[in-house]
Design an enzyme around this catalytic site. Sequence first.
Site, PDB file in Angstrom:
ATOM      1  N   LYS A  15       0.855  -1.189   0.000  1.00 22.05           N
ATOM      2  CA  LYS A  15       0.000   0.000   0.000  1.00 22.05           C
ATOM      3  C   LYS A  15       0.890   1.238   0.000  1.00 22.05           C
ATOM      4  O   LYS A  15       1.682   1.436   0.917  1.00 22.05           O
ATOM      5  CB  LYS A  15      -0.901   0.012   1.243  1.00 22.05           C
ATOM      6  N   LYS A  65     -10.216  13.010   7.882  1.00 21.70           N
ATOM      7  CA  LYS A  65      -9.724  12.681   9.221  1.00 21.70           C
ATOM      8  C   LYS A  65      -9.689  13.931  10.096  1.00 21.70           C
ATOM      9  O   LYS A  65      -9.530  15.039   9.574  1.00 21.70           O
ATOM     10  CB  LYS A  65      -8.290  12.144   9.118  1.00 21.70           C
ATOM     11  N   ASP A  82     -12.107   7.025   3.674  1.00 26.36           N
ATOM     12  CA  ASP A  82     -10.902   6.832   4.483  1.00 26.36           C
ATOM     13  C   ASP A  82     -10.491   5.360   4.556  1.00 26.36           C
ATOM     14  O   ASP A  82      -9.418   5.034   5.045  1.00 26.36           O
ATOM     15  CB  ASP A  82     -11.127   7.403   5.889  1.00 26.36           C
ATOM     16  N   ARG A 121      -7.536  -0.516   1.219  1.00 27.53           N
ATOM     17  CA  ARG A 121      -8.053  -1.767   0.662  1.00 27.53           C
ATOM     18  C   ARG A 121      -8.472  -1.592  -0.793  1.00 27.53           C
ATOM     19  O   ARG A 121      -8.416  -2.540  -1.578  1.00 27.53           O
ATOM     20  CB  ARG A 121      -9.196  -2.293   1.552  1.00 27.53           C
TER      21      ARG A 121
HETATM   22  N1  BES Z   1      -4.132   4.765   6.885  1.00 31.24           N
HETATM   23  C1  BES Z   1      -5.239   4.495   7.724  1.00 31.24           C
HETATM   24  C2  BES Z   1      -4.910   3.557   8.885  1.00 31.24           C
HETATM   25  C3  BES Z   1      -3.898   4.065   9.874  1.00 31.24           C
HETATM   26  C4  BES Z   1      -4.304   4.751  11.003  1.00 31.24           C
HETATM   27  C5  BES Z   1      -2.568   3.795   9.708  1.00 31.24           C
HETATM   28  C6  BES Z   1      -3.369   5.183  11.928  1.00 31.24           C
HETATM   29  C7  BES Z   1      -1.628   4.226  10.626  1.00 31.24           C
HETATM   30  C8  BES Z   1      -2.028   4.928  11.735  1.00 31.24           C
HETATM   31  C9  BES Z   1      -6.367   3.868   6.914  1.00 31.24           C
HETATM   32  O1  BES Z   1      -6.435   4.253   5.584  1.00 31.24           O
HETATM   33  C10 BES Z   1      -7.646   4.266   7.565  1.00 31.24           C
HETATM   34  O2  BES Z   1      -7.940   5.428   7.563  1.00 31.24           O
HETATM   35  N2  BES Z   1      -8.371   3.295   8.087  1.00 31.24           N
HETATM   36  C11 BES Z   1      -9.612   3.546   8.726  1.00 31.24           C
HETATM   37  C12 BES Z   1     -10.595   2.515   8.241  1.00 31.24           C
HETATM   38  C13 BES Z   1     -12.024   2.819   8.583  1.00 31.24           C
HETATM   39  C14 BES Z   1     -12.470   4.082   7.876  1.00 31.24           C
HETATM   40  C15 BES Z   1     -12.882   1.660   8.160  1.00 31.24           C
HETATM   41  C16 BES Z   1      -9.393   3.438  10.234  1.00 31.24           C
HETATM   42  O3  BES Z   1      -8.557   2.641  10.660  1.00 31.24           O
HETATM   43  O4  BES Z   1     -10.024   4.188  10.957  1.00 31.24           O
HETATM   44 ZN    ZN Z   2      -4.676   4.901   4.745  1.00 33.12          ZN
HETATM   45 MN    MN Z   3      -7.572   6.058   5.364  1.00 30.50          MN
END
Ligand code: BES
Ligand code: ZN
Ligand code: MN
Length: 493
Positions: free
Chosen positions: A259, A271, A341, A345
């Site tokens: 990724k 965010k 966000d 995936r």
């Molecule tokens: N890049 C983030 C995950 C992340 C969070 C990596 C903190 C490193 C530190 C990912 O793209 C994300 O935003 N995931 C969301 C998924 C949710 C929206 C289903 C998450 O983890 O909140």
């Molecule tokens: Zn991300």
């Molecule tokens: Mn994200």
Amino acid sequence: MSQTLQIKTAALADVTADLTIIYAAEGNTPEGAGAAHWSATGLDWAAASGAGAFKGKQGQMLDVLPQGGGRLLVLGSGKAASETPLNAWTDRGGSLMAKIAATKAASVAVVIDEPGANPAAVGELAAGLRLRHYKFDKYKSAKDSDAPAELTITLHVSDPEAAQSAIADRGATVDGTLLARDLVNEPANVLGPVEFAERAAELARGGVEVEILEPEQLEALGMGSLLCVAKGSDRPARLAIMQWRGGKANAAPLAFVGKGVVFDTGGISIKPAASMEDMKGDMGGAAAVTGLMLALATRKAKVNAVGVIGLVENMPSGRAVRPGDVVKAMSGTTIEVINTDAEGRLVLSDALWYTQDRFKPRFMINLATLTGAIIVALGHEHAGLFSNDDDLASQLLAAGIAANEKVWRMPLAPAYDKLLESKFADIKNSTGRGAGSITAAHFLQRFVNGVPWAHLDIAGTAFGGSSTEVNTSWGVGFGVALLDRLVRDHYEG
Ligand code: BES
Ligand code: ZN
Ligand code: MN
């Protein structure tokens, strides 16, 4: 410029440097087995004050001012080599480096007097020295002015040639880890998808075949899932494909998929501001894959391997993908975007499908800073491991322990997969609150087409966390040493 570091080896004689360190294990004082080796330093042990109290415990230090100038330290390395697993030598190298750096010496001789410190252990020690020495300070105007511009460390050992080749071999992996750290630490204004792809293309110098696909080509391949993430950004997506052919001509390759979200604002599902700057590291998976390909090529690994990284920036804008939009992945699967966000995936779905479709690999391992939920579950100590293949999973668990990059297996089960069902499309990209890391893994599994596969969720291990013996920088380079170990232990030759 950061200080440059050179590591050499030499025999256990003619020890001369600004600083000499006798690196001694417990019980290996001159009264013990070490006496013969120590003579090369000219140390009059009987006359040294505090000698009696020196036991060789890890970190114990004796500062001696020998006649004729110079500085001499006797430094405890802890348990004897015969009782020390190989993976403990990396941390030893790290703490040794910290001691050396504090002295500000320019040339350092380290006398490694232990009979059990075999070449592999010395290679690991040198790896620890380099990993700890790493600094990402290119954007700092003021540099540490007391530190010399160049540091030369000579390791005095019983078999210098064997040690040198072990250092070079292990050093290839360090090169990969440090490249991955550089990529993770680099800010997103400097490292966009195009710039990252250029960095990947530089691996061609080491014999890696690199192809870079641009949006038109990705469109033609039908990668509507990966491309929708890039829609809000002014900077176009890239897919970089790196091939290392060190194995038999017709052997199926190992595939590593990363990724590479160069910055993740969350998109329209934006965010909160707190710590959003960390999202410059949301390409940690792609960085690890790139670092691994460098490591394999540098040490001319006898294996065929392919690295595929999806490079995009996730931004909100008038052109951005919206919640509720339906996109079509290369596999033909339609996806309802519930949350923009949950973009990692979307990127990986097309990268995984493309990889298995084109390369028919022996296995696919993807790395991704995929979910905040994996940090809730495992903190910064283990990466989450998800796999459809028990053998691959146990190989990864063992490689993680050996490489000091630990993983912890998490479950996959049909009941979780069912949560992906969407009202409007085949699947949706975000489910309810529970089991966020697991449902993300199930989403990826929909695109592996039955190929043996493992997903490493490195959201907690790729960056941040606290300083360790072998890393004081923000970017960790997590995954390079782990996967290089996996390849070495099971897939070479
Ligand atoms: N890049 C983030 C995950 C992340 C969070 C990596 C903190 C490193 C530190 C990912 O793209 C994300 O935003 N995931 C969301 C998924 C949710 C929206 C289903 C998450 O983890 O909140
Ligand atoms: Zn991300
Ligand atoms: Mn994200």
